[in-house]
Write an enzyme that holds these catalytic residues in place. Structure first.
Site, PDB file in Angstrom:
ATOM      1  N   LEU A   1      -3.401   0.952  18.995  1.00  0.00           N
ATOM      2  CA  LEU A   1      -2.914   2.263  19.444  1.00  0.00           C
ATOM      3  C   LEU A   1      -3.690   2.743  20.661  1.00  0.00           C
ATOM      4  CD1 LEU A   1      -2.672   3.620  15.824  1.00  0.00           C
ATOM      5  CD2 LEU A   1      -0.724   3.172  17.339  1.00  0.00           C
TER       6      LEU A   1
ATOM      7  N   ASN B   1       0.839  -1.213   0.000  1.00  0.00           N
ATOM      8  CA  ASN B   1       0.000   0.000   0.000  1.00  0.00           C
ATOM      9  C   ASN B   1       0.868   1.255   0.000  1.00  0.00           C
ATOM     10  OD1 ASN B   1      -3.057  -0.483   0.168  1.00  0.00           O
ATOM     11  ND2 ASN B   1      -2.185  -2.064   1.511  1.00  0.00           N
TER      12      ASN B   1
ATOM     13  N   ARG C   1       2.666  -0.328  25.997  1.00  0.00           N
ATOM     14  CA  ARG C   1       2.024   0.249  24.819  1.00  0.00           C
ATOM     15  C   ARG C   1       2.102   1.785  24.870  1.00  0.00           C
ATOM     16  NH1 ARG C   1      -0.803  -2.522  21.361  1.00  0.00           N
ATOM     17  NH2 ARG C   1      -1.234  -4.382  22.555  1.00  0.00           N
TER      18      ARG C   1
ATOM     19  N   HIS D   1      -8.223  -1.359   6.106  1.00  0.00           N
ATOM     20  CA  HIS D   1      -8.491  -2.631   6.773  1.00  0.00           C
ATOM     21  C   HIS D   1      -9.147  -3.574   5.756  1.00  0.00           C
ATOM     22  CE1 HIS D   1      -9.288  -5.399  10.044  1.00  0.00           C
ATOM     23  NE2 HIS D   1     -10.502  -5.555   9.545  1.00  0.00           N
TER      24      HIS D   1
HETATM   25  C1  GAR Z   1      -3.044  -4.875   3.883  1.00  0.00           C
HETATM   26  O1  GAR Z   1      -3.764  -5.909   3.280  1.00  0.00           O
HETATM   27  C2  GAR Z   1      -3.909  -4.088   4.835  1.00  0.00           C
HETATM   28  O2  GAR Z   1      -5.248  -4.045   4.419  1.00  0.00           O
HETATM   29  C3  GAR Z   1      -3.753  -4.882   6.103  1.00  0.00           C
HETATM   30  O3  GAR Z   1      -2.410  -5.275   6.118  1.00  0.00           O
HETATM   31  C4  GAR Z   1      -1.963  -5.449   4.793  1.00  0.00           C
HETATM   32  C5  GAR Z   1      -0.642  -4.753   4.625  1.00  0.00           C
HETATM   33  O4  GAR Z   1      -0.098  -5.008   3.365  1.00  0.00           O
HETATM   34  N1  GAR Z   1      -4.073  -4.100   7.244  1.00  0.00           N
HETATM   35  C6  GAR Z   1      -4.673  -4.571   8.340  1.00  0.00           C
HETATM   36  O5  GAR Z   1      -4.988  -5.722   8.474  1.00  0.00           O
HETATM   37  C7  GAR Z   1      -4.943  -3.525   9.418  1.00  0.00           C
HETATM   38  N2  GAR Z   1      -5.830  -4.024  10.410  1.00  0.00           N
HETATM   39  P1  GAR Z   1       1.047  -4.095   2.787  1.00  0.00           P
HETATM   40  O6  GAR Z   1       2.129  -4.010   3.874  1.00  0.00           O
HETATM   41  O7  GAR Z   1       1.556  -4.859   1.590  1.00  0.00           O
HETATM   42  O8  GAR Z   1       0.481  -2.765   2.446  1.00  0.00           O
END
Ligand code: GAR
Length: 217
Positions: A94, A15, A66, A110
């Protein structure tokens, strides 16, 4: 003027790459000032370095609590005085002190059609439930885990021969489309958070957020 942005990652950073690409193609008016990871050595840090972006690691395993981690993370982010903080696969819960500090200027992505399937293993959970659709949501971050107001969702079909991996791949293709879009809306000043609503072009978005249905593509 570009929107000063800090991106937080924990892993592969696909992303982040979509955001970097959109930034260099002029598709989004964000300026990524720094990429911060809570894990050393992850691929996303290499992607940032390759793009000439400053990187920093705040390793959560070195902190006793945390709260202590979040205080250091906040200090690290605020060096860059960002207008926008983007969580791109940042896998940490967080504290409210942290999320409140960035209220209305922190986005998360998400991999589910929130409010469905908050937390982990979203693809397998959608398959186990026998759903015929799944997807991904970009939302403002609040103190509630995966619970802030939705901005945009992309819906994908679940096919009979899907497994968690094939479904995740289909969802990720949409992630890389909708996250730069949401970032651009914010950068253009079209998107904001008001109370517990996301507002686009002066109108409150529905609970789902703006919906892009990719089932017929
Ligand atoms: C993504 O699929 C994102 O939607 C998910 O982690 C992945 C990261 O991929 N996020 C979550 O699950 C947040 N709760 P990336 O590092 O290749 O962007």
């Amino acid at each position: 003027m570009k929107t000063k942005t800090v991106v937080l990652i924990s892993g592969s950073g696909s992303n982040l790459q979509a955001l970097i690409d959109a930034q260099s193609n002029g598709e989004t008016a964000i300026s990524i000032e720094s990429v911060i990871s809570n894990r050393p050595g992850v691929l996303g840090l290499d992607r940032a370095t390759k793009a000439g972006i400053t990187t920093q690691v705040v390793d959560h395993t070195l902190f006793e609590s945390r709260e202590a981690f979040d205080i250091q993370l906040k200090a690290t982010i605020d060096q860059y005085q960002p207008e926008l903080v983007i969580l791109a696969g940042f896998m940490r819960i967080l504290t409210p002190a942290f999320t409140n500090h960035y209220a209305g200027r922190m986005l998360n992505i998400h991999p589910s059609l929130l409010p469905k399937y908050q937390g982990l293993h979203t693809h397998q959970r959608a398959l186990d439930a026998g759903d015929d659709r799944h997807g991904v949501t970009v939302h403002f971050v609040t103190a509630e885990l995966d619970g802030g107001p939705n901005i945009i969702q992309a819906v994908v079909p679940i096919n009979t021969n899907d497994n968690a991996e094939s479904l995740a791949k289909r969802v990720q293709q949409q992630e890389h489309i909708i996250y730069p879009m949401a970032a651009q809306w914010f950068a253009e000043g079209r998107l904001c958070m008001q109370g517990n609503d996301a507002v686009l072009d002066g109108s409150i978005l529905p609970t789902s957020g703006f919906v892009m249905d990719a089932r017929s593509q």
